[in-house]
Enzyme design. Structure first.
Site, PDB file in Angstrom:
ATOM      1  N   ASN A 298       6.389  -4.020  -5.992  1.00  0.00           N
ATOM      2  CA  ASN A 298       6.188  -2.585  -5.860  1.00  0.00           C
ATOM      3  C   ASN A 298       5.996  -2.146  -4.392  1.00  0.00           C
ATOM      4  O   ASN A 298       5.047  -2.582  -3.739  1.00  0.00           O
ATOM      5  CB  ASN A 298       4.962  -2.189  -6.696  1.00  0.00           C
ATOM      6  CG  ASN A 298       4.683  -0.711  -6.640  1.00  0.00           C
ATOM      7  OD1 ASN A 298       5.565   0.084  -6.358  1.00  0.00           O
ATOM      8  ND2 ASN A 298       3.448  -0.350  -6.918  1.00  0.00           N
ATOM      9  N   PRO A 299       6.857  -1.251  -3.869  1.00  0.00           N
ATOM     10  CA  PRO A 299       6.715  -0.791  -2.482  1.00  0.00           C
ATOM     11  C   PRO A 299       5.841   0.451  -2.342  1.00  0.00           C
ATOM     12  O   PRO A 299       5.608   0.917  -1.224  1.00  0.00           O
ATOM     13  CB  PRO A 299       8.159  -0.448  -2.100  1.00  0.00           C
ATOM     14  CG  PRO A 299       8.731   0.101  -3.381  1.00  0.00           C
ATOM     15  CD  PRO A 299       8.088  -0.717  -4.504  1.00  0.00           C
TER      16      PRO A 299
ATOM     17  N   GLU B 252       0.622  -3.784 -13.353  1.00  0.00           N
ATOM     18  CA  GLU B 252       0.527  -3.000 -14.579  1.00  0.00           C
ATOM     19  C   GLU B 252      -0.907  -2.530 -14.830  1.00  0.00           C
ATOM     20  O   GLU B 252      -1.133  -1.417 -15.309  1.00  0.00           O
ATOM     21  CB  GLU B 252       1.017  -3.820 -15.777  1.00  0.00           C
ATOM     22  CG  GLU B 252       2.487  -4.163 -15.756  1.00  0.00           C
ATOM     23  CD  GLU B 252       2.754  -5.494 -15.065  1.00  0.00           C
ATOM     24  OE1 GLU B 252       1.925  -5.918 -14.224  1.00  0.00           O
ATOM     25  OE2 GLU B 252       3.794  -6.113 -15.367  1.00  0.00           O
TER      26      GLU B 252
ATOM     27  N   GLU C 230      -7.726  -7.475  -2.489  1.00  0.00           N
ATOM     28  CA  GLU C 230      -7.936  -6.994  -1.126  1.00  0.00           C
ATOM     29  C   GLU C 230      -6.647  -6.538  -0.451  1.00  0.00           C
ATOM     30  O   GLU C 230      -6.562  -6.494   0.776  1.00  0.00           O
ATOM     31  CB  GLU C 230      -8.622  -8.068  -0.280  1.00  0.00           C
ATOM     32  CG  GLU C 230     -10.077  -8.286  -0.637  1.00  0.00           C
ATOM     33  CD  GLU C 230     -10.841  -9.005   0.452  1.00  0.00           C
ATOM     34  OE1 GLU C 230     -11.837  -8.432   0.934  1.00  0.00           O
ATOM     35  OE2 GLU C 230     -10.432 -10.128   0.828  1.00  0.00           O
TER      36      GLU C 230
END
Length: 440
Positions: free
Chosen positions: A338-339, A68, A314
């Protein structure tokens, strides 16, 4: 349940929280011991500020966790460029680190106050926001009611309503409406999310798409990337990222299975919660795997089986080391992760079947051929083998994923358009006051 009863329940919730407030300290101390809170800043969770409020218009932006936080960076930067102060709250230590990395001192960062009346009231008394912008699925009853009582406009952006949350709210429609009627606008991620918010009483509702598509690519230390690529050389590589409990074991088993065909295989595992890394490293070692942890500064060697990405911020490094990425919380967990970031960084995306929280993004990726779902460990191992051995298929998936993501862009401009009626008066106010904000 009638509307009157719904309001009575919400009032009881508010005051029960206030009564419990004096006893919450032990919980916060426990979180500190687990690394879930910053010891020197835990007072912020009680609504006690660590910085003064600047003069002029101020928008409170809340982003619960890392995803988010990254999603709202573009929106926050627009506010700053407009001369509006931003106090950005997050709920986790990792998201605070991401906020510092992406936005630095241009924003005022605070940890979000507990959803208890004394904490929320103290926070609002100090910051006195002109507008509150919440990201995704942050529905905190006391916070919403306190903002409503102060007539502070509240806008939910990148709004998402999971299957489980929707069913829970739908069982209590009057309760949902009593809360959602306080929202001045809901900007939903997808048509499905938008329709769910409408059914629960939110008005108006518009659809923007996913803000995460319009974010900058995650940064990378080029020297570190070059060094690791040199160490890996021509070895076969795949990654399991944003993994949840149980999925690291699956990744290790996939490594064992695929290694039979590709003895030089390197598996990169990036747990969603890095604080679990020590236990994971021990578990991998107990299974006979040679493990290198990024946080330890160890170098990837010819015998390294698993490279454990246990650092914060990272992901851009880890994803650039591979062209195949399994995205977690989709096999052992539920809801998915999330892709979009893996697809944008040029990986063929694999996932389990449980991706409800990112249904629209996965639908588009799968339809275009940029992602493939797998049912279990054996199917995941088969998919990894297929992609390692067939460059044409792998390259086609990567290109399709990037194309699908490009088609999903534009969410930021649509979100800013929805926010314009709330932001424009603040811009005018800032200019009248001389625009003396941090965004100078």
């Amino acid at each position: 349940m009638s509307e009157r009863w719904a309001r009575a329940i919400l009032a009881t919730y508010r005051w029960a929280g206030a009564a419990a407030y004096p006893f919450i300290g032990g919980y916060i101390v426990w979180r500190v011991t687990k690394g879930k809170e910053e010891r020197t800043r835990r007072h912020e969770r009680y609504g006690r500020p660590s910085e003064p409020r600047p003069e002029g218009p101020l928008v409170w932006v809340h982003a619960a966790s890392v995803g988010e936080t990254i999603a709202v960076v573009g929106l926050v930067e627009h506010l700053l460029k407009s001369g509006i102060h931003v106090v950005l709250t997050t709920g986790t230590v990792t998201s605070a680190s991401v906020a510092a990395e992406r936005l630095g001192r241009r924003v005022i960062h605070q940890y979000v106050p507990l959803d208890l009346k004394p904490a929320v009231s103290r926070f609002l008394n100090h910051w006195a926001p002109d507008l509150a912008v919440m990201a995704e699925s942050e529905i905190w009853p006391v916070t919403i009611l306190e903002l409503g009582a102060r007539r502070v406009p509240q806008v939910l952006v990148n709004g998402r309503m999971s299957d489980r949350s929707f069913e829970r709210w739908r069982r209590h429609p009057f309760l949902a409406e009593a809360l959602f009627e306080n929202l001045a606008h809901v900007v939903a991620q997808s048509e499905v999310d938008g329709e769910r918010f409408r059914k629960l009483g939110a008005r108006p509702v518009t659809v923007s798409g996913n803000l995460k598509v319009d974010t900058a690519l995650p940064p990378v230390d080029e020297a570190a990337l070059a060094g690791m690529q040199a160490a890996i050389g021509t070895r076969k590589v795949w990654a399991a990222v944003s993994t949840h409990e149980g999925e690291e074991k699956i990744a290790a088993e996939v490594h064992r299975m695929v290694r039979k065909r590709h003895p030089d295989l390197l598996t990169i595992v990036v747990p969603r919660h890095p604080e679990r890394a020590e236990a994971l490293a021990e578990a991998f070692a107990d299974e006979g795997f040679d493990v290198v942890r990024r946080s330890s500064g160890g170098e990837i060697g010819p015998q390294t089986d698993i490279f454990l990405g246990d650092t914060i911020g990272e992901m851009g490094l880890y994803l650039r080391l591979t062209e195949i990425a399994f995205v977690g919380r989709s096999l052992a967990g539920e809801g998915g992760q999330n892709p979009i970031e893996p697809a944008r960084l040029g990986t063929a995306v694999l996932s389990g079947p449980h991706v409800e929280n990112f249904r629209d993004a996965y639908r588009r990726l799968i339809e275009r051929g940029g992602a493939r779902p797998v049912r279990d460990t054996r199917m995941l191992a088969g998919a990894v083998c297929l992609l390692l051995e067939n460059e044409g298929i792998r390259r086609a998936m990567i290109a399709a994923g990037r194309s699908a993501v490009e088609e999903m862009s534009g969410a930021l401009s649509r979100t800013l358009m929805a926010l314009e009626p709330f932001i424009h008066p603040l811009i005018v106010k800032s200019r009248l006051q001389g625009g003396n904000g941090r965004a100078a």
